[in-house]
Motif scaffolding. Structure first.
Motif, PDB file in Angstrom:
ATOM      1  N   ALA A 143       0.821  -1.209   0.000  1.00  0.00           N
ATOM      2  CA  ALA A 143       0.000   0.000   0.000  1.00  0.00           C
ATOM      3  C   ALA A 143       0.854   1.258   0.000  1.00  0.00           C
ATOM      4  CB  ALA A 143      -0.936  -0.008   1.204  1.00  0.00           C
ATOM      5  N   LEU A 144       2.035   1.181   0.614  1.00  0.00           N
ATOM      6  CA  LEU A 144       2.922   2.343   0.697  1.00  0.00           C
ATOM      7  C   LEU A 144       3.894   2.415  -0.474  1.00  0.00           C
ATOM      8  CD1 LEU A 144       3.798   2.264   4.515  1.00  0.00           C
ATOM      9  CD2 LEU A 144       2.213   3.815   3.354  1.00  0.00           C
ATOM     10  N   GLY A 145       3.861   1.417  -1.348  1.00  0.00           N
ATOM     11  CA  GLY A 145       4.770   1.412  -2.488  1.00  0.00           C
ATOM     12  C   GLY A 145       6.206   1.122  -2.097  1.00  0.00           C
ATOM     13  N   LEU A 146       6.397   0.348  -1.032  1.00  0.00           N
ATOM     14  CA  LEU A 146       7.734   0.030  -0.534  1.00  0.00           C
ATOM     15  C   LEU A 146       8.180  -1.335  -1.029  1.00  0.00           C
ATOM     16  CD1 LEU A 146       7.306   1.215   3.173  1.00  0.00           C
ATOM     17  CD2 LEU A 146       8.458   2.430   1.305  1.00  0.00           C
ATOM     18  N   MET A 158       5.849   2.663  10.365  1.00  0.00           N
ATOM     19  CA  MET A 158       4.522   2.120  10.655  1.00  0.00           C
ATOM     20  C   MET A 158       4.356   2.203  12.167  1.00  0.00           C
ATOM     21  SD  MET A 158       4.858  -1.372   8.410  1.00  0.00           S
ATOM     22  CE  MET A 158       5.717  -1.381   6.841  1.00  0.00           C
ATOM     23  N   ARG A 159       3.318   2.896  12.644  1.00  0.00           N
ATOM     24  CA  ARG A 159       3.156   3.123  14.078  1.00  0.00           C
ATOM     25  C   ARG A 159       1.704   2.878  14.504  1.00  0.00           C
ATOM     26  NH1 ARG A 159       6.399   8.846  13.856  1.00  0.00           N
ATOM     27  NH2 ARG A 159       8.511   7.970  13.698  1.00  0.00           N
ATOM     28  N   VAL A 179     -10.738  -0.311  23.200  1.00  0.00           N
ATOM     29  CA  VAL A 179      -9.555   0.527  23.055  1.00  0.00           C
ATOM     30  C   VAL A 179      -9.581   1.190  21.686  1.00  0.00           C
ATOM     31  CG1 VAL A 179      -8.152  -0.750  24.699  1.00  0.00           C
ATOM     32  CG2 VAL A 179      -8.153  -1.449  22.312  1.00  0.00           C
ATOM     33  N   LEU A 180      -9.249   2.461  21.671  1.00  0.00           N
ATOM     34  CA  LEU A 180      -9.187   3.260  20.446  1.00  0.00           C
ATOM     35  C   LEU A 180      -7.719   3.468  20.094  1.00  0.00           C
ATOM     36  CD1 LEU A 180     -10.576   5.157  18.311  1.00  0.00           C
ATOM     37  CD2 LEU A 180     -10.365   6.983  20.026  1.00  0.00           C
ATOM     38  N   THR A 181      -7.356   3.084  18.897  1.00  0.00           N
ATOM     39  CA  THR A 181      -5.964   3.145  18.459  1.00  0.00           C
ATOM     40  C   THR A 181      -5.856   3.960  17.182  1.00  0.00           C
ATOM     41  OG1 THR A 181      -5.575   0.939  19.378  1.00  0.00           O
ATOM     42  CG2 THR A 181      -3.955   1.762  17.823  1.00  0.00           C
ATOM     43  N   VAL A 182      -4.802   4.766  17.092  1.00  0.00           N
ATOM     44  CA  VAL A 182      -4.517   5.461  15.847  1.00  0.00           C
ATOM     45  C   VAL A 182      -3.326   4.758  15.192  1.00  0.00           C
ATOM     46  CG1 VAL A 182      -3.041   7.195  16.981  1.00  0.00           C
ATOM     47  CG2 VAL A 182      -3.984   7.646  14.710  1.00  0.00           C
ATOM     48  N   VAL A 183      -3.505   4.391  13.925  1.00  0.00           N
ATOM     49  CA  VAL A 183      -2.483   3.708  13.142  1.00  0.00           C
ATOM     50  C   VAL A 183      -1.972   4.687  12.092  1.00  0.00           C
ATOM     51  CG1 VAL A 183      -1.988   1.734  11.647  1.00  0.00           C
ATOM     52  CG2 VAL A 183      -3.656   1.508  13.505  1.00  0.00           C
ATOM     53  N   THR A 184      -0.684   4.928  12.117  1.00  0.00           N
ATOM     54  CA  THR A 184      -0.077   5.924  11.227  1.00  0.00           C
ATOM     55  C   THR A 184       1.037   5.272  10.429  1.00  0.00           C
ATOM     56  OG1 THR A 184      -0.458   7.570  12.965  1.00  0.00           O
ATOM     57  CG2 THR A 184       0.926   8.236  11.127  1.00  0.00           C
ATOM     58  N   ASP A 185       1.077   5.531   9.130  1.00  0.00           N
ATOM     59  CA  ASP A 185       2.193   5.037   8.335  1.00  0.00           C
ATOM     60  C   ASP A 185       2.639   6.095   7.333  1.00  0.00           C
ATOM     61  OD1 ASP A 185       0.307   4.756   6.220  1.00  0.00           O
ATOM     62  OD2 ASP A 185      -0.154   2.732   6.866  1.00  0.00           O
ATOM     63  N   LYS A 186       3.871   5.920   6.884  1.00  0.00           N
ATOM     64  CA  LYS A 186       4.492   6.887   5.976  1.00  0.00           C
ATOM     65  C   LYS A 186       5.482   6.127   5.099  1.00  0.00           C
ATOM     66  CE  LYS A 186       6.091  11.704   6.320  1.00  0.00           C
ATOM     67  NZ  LYS A 186       7.124  11.767   5.267  1.00  0.00           N
ATOM     68  N   GLY A 187       5.436   6.387   3.803  1.00  0.00           N
ATOM     69  CA  GLY A 187       6.262   5.636   2.870  1.00  0.00           C
ATOM     70  C   GLY A 187       7.647   6.203   2.635  1.00  0.00           C
ATOM     71  N   GLY A 188       7.961   7.370   3.199  1.00  0.00           N
ATOM     72  CA  GLY A 188       9.282   7.964   2.994  1.00  0.00           C
ATOM     73  C   GLY A 188       9.270   9.432   3.342  1.00  0.00           C
ATOM     74  N   VAL A 191       6.727  11.516   1.355  1.00  0.00           N
ATOM     75  CA  VAL A 191       5.415  10.892   1.175  1.00  0.00           C
ATOM     76  C   VAL A 191       4.478  11.359   2.286  1.00  0.00           C
ATOM     77  CG1 VAL A 191       4.176   8.702   1.028  1.00  0.00           C
ATOM     78  CG2 VAL A 191       6.514   8.877   0.152  1.00  0.00           C
ATOM     79  N   PRO A 192       3.245  11.738   1.952  1.00  0.00           N
ATOM     80  CA  PRO A 192       2.321  12.187   2.996  1.00  0.00           C
ATOM     81  C   PRO A 192       2.037  11.085   4.014  1.00  0.00           C
ATOM     82  CG  PRO A 192       1.504  12.786   0.817  1.00  0.00           C
ATOM     83  CD  PRO A 192       2.655  11.865   0.603  1.00  0.00           C
ATOM     84  N   GLU A 193       1.881  11.485   5.252  1.00  0.00           N
ATOM     85  CA  GLU A 193       1.526  10.556   6.321  1.00  0.00           C
ATOM     86  C   GLU A 193       0.070  10.147   6.187  1.00  0.00           C
ATOM     87  OE1 GLU A 193       0.902  11.621  10.825  1.00  0.00           O
ATOM     88  OE2 GLU A 193       3.046  11.328  10.487  1.00  0.00           O
ATOM     89  N   GLN A 194      -0.228   8.886   6.438  1.00  0.00           N
ATOM     90  CA  GLN A 194      -1.594   8.384   6.390  1.00  0.00           C
ATOM     91  C   GLN A 194      -1.996   7.895   7.777  1.00  0.00           C
ATOM     92  OE1 GLN A 194      -2.555   6.199   2.565  1.00  0.00           O
ATOM     93  NE2 GLN A 194      -0.353   5.872   2.632  1.00  0.00           N
TER      94      GLN A 194
END
Length: 251
Positions: A143-146, A158-159, A179-188, A191-194
């Protein structure tokens, strides 16, 4: 494009009784869905959710307890024998931060070995955790193109962080909660954070001087509540309406 959801609310809490190979999930890996999710024991993403531009202060905050010491793998252990201690363990187990040469598989296995109730651990369960983490890692990289394998490039990560809690059951030896969790990822670097929010259900039991995650506790929690709270981030008025308590780490 919606970020690939790691769904790292704790991890896949697996019960292996030697007979039924089907895992029971309390914080399992999730993938994006085009429809509005309902909350189950497995974390569910909110594909269309976005944080409102105006800030509404959460009515309830909890500075979660920290572990008194660390395991050999660096994970916090030794939480207080209180409900806040159980929530602190859930927050520690939900924390993921994959960068550089680290992998989701390494972190999931560390969480499993550190926080899973020993009586619910088994070679079969561990193999399922490994397989799920490897599949999630591969899907997120795509999905991140890695590249499919190897260290993440500079600026990529990936966090997952637990940011909200809503308890279901609280007793001296058992705590279950949404539990409420925020999942954050970034391809570089460029690259915008998602970011994606997920809700899952975790259960903790007090055993041998510390809190441990338990699939049996998750099953007990599901019998107490038919539908979980709506997904809303701290700062959203809906966060208060849903009855969430915001999480911050105690110093």
């Amino acid at each position: 494009m919606l970020a690939a959801v790691l769904g790292l609310t704790g991890y896949a809490v697996l019960i292996d009784d030697g007979n039924d190979p089907t895992p029971q999930y309390g914080g399992a890996m999730s993938t994006p869905s085009p429809v509005a999710p309902t909350t189950t024991a497995s974390p569910q993403p909110a594909p269309m959710y976005s944080v409102p531009p105006t800030w509404t202060e959460p009515r309830r905050w909890l500075a979660v307890s920290r572990g008194a010491r660390k395991a050999a793998n660096g994970r916090e252990i030794g939480f207080p024998d209180t409900a806040d201690g159980a929530i602190g363990m859930m927050a520690a187990a939900s924390l993921m931060d994959v960068e550089g040469s680290d992998t989701l598989t390494n972190q999931h296995l560390a969480v499993y070995r550190t926080y899973m109730l020993p009586s619910e651990q088994s070679p079969t369960a561990e193999a399922k955790v490994r397989q799920g983490a490897e599949e999630t890692d591969a899907g997120t990289r795509r999905a991140l193109g890695l590249p499919s394998r190897g260290p993440l490039p500079s600026g990529a990560f990936m966090r997952a962080t637990m940011i909200g809690i809503k308890t279901i059951q609280v007793s001296p030896a058992l705590v279950t909660a949404y539990v409420l969790t925020v999942v954050t990822d970034k391809g570089g670097e460029m690259v915008p954070e998602q970011r994606v929010y997920t809700v899952g259900l975790l259960g903790a039991v007090w055993q041998d001087g510390d809190w441990k995650l338990s699939g049996q506790a998750v099953k007990a929690g599901t019998t107490q509540s038919d539908q979980g709270p709506a997904i809303a981030a701290p700062g959203d008025a809906a966060f208060n309406t849903a009855g969430w308590t915001a999480i911050r780490q105690a110093s």
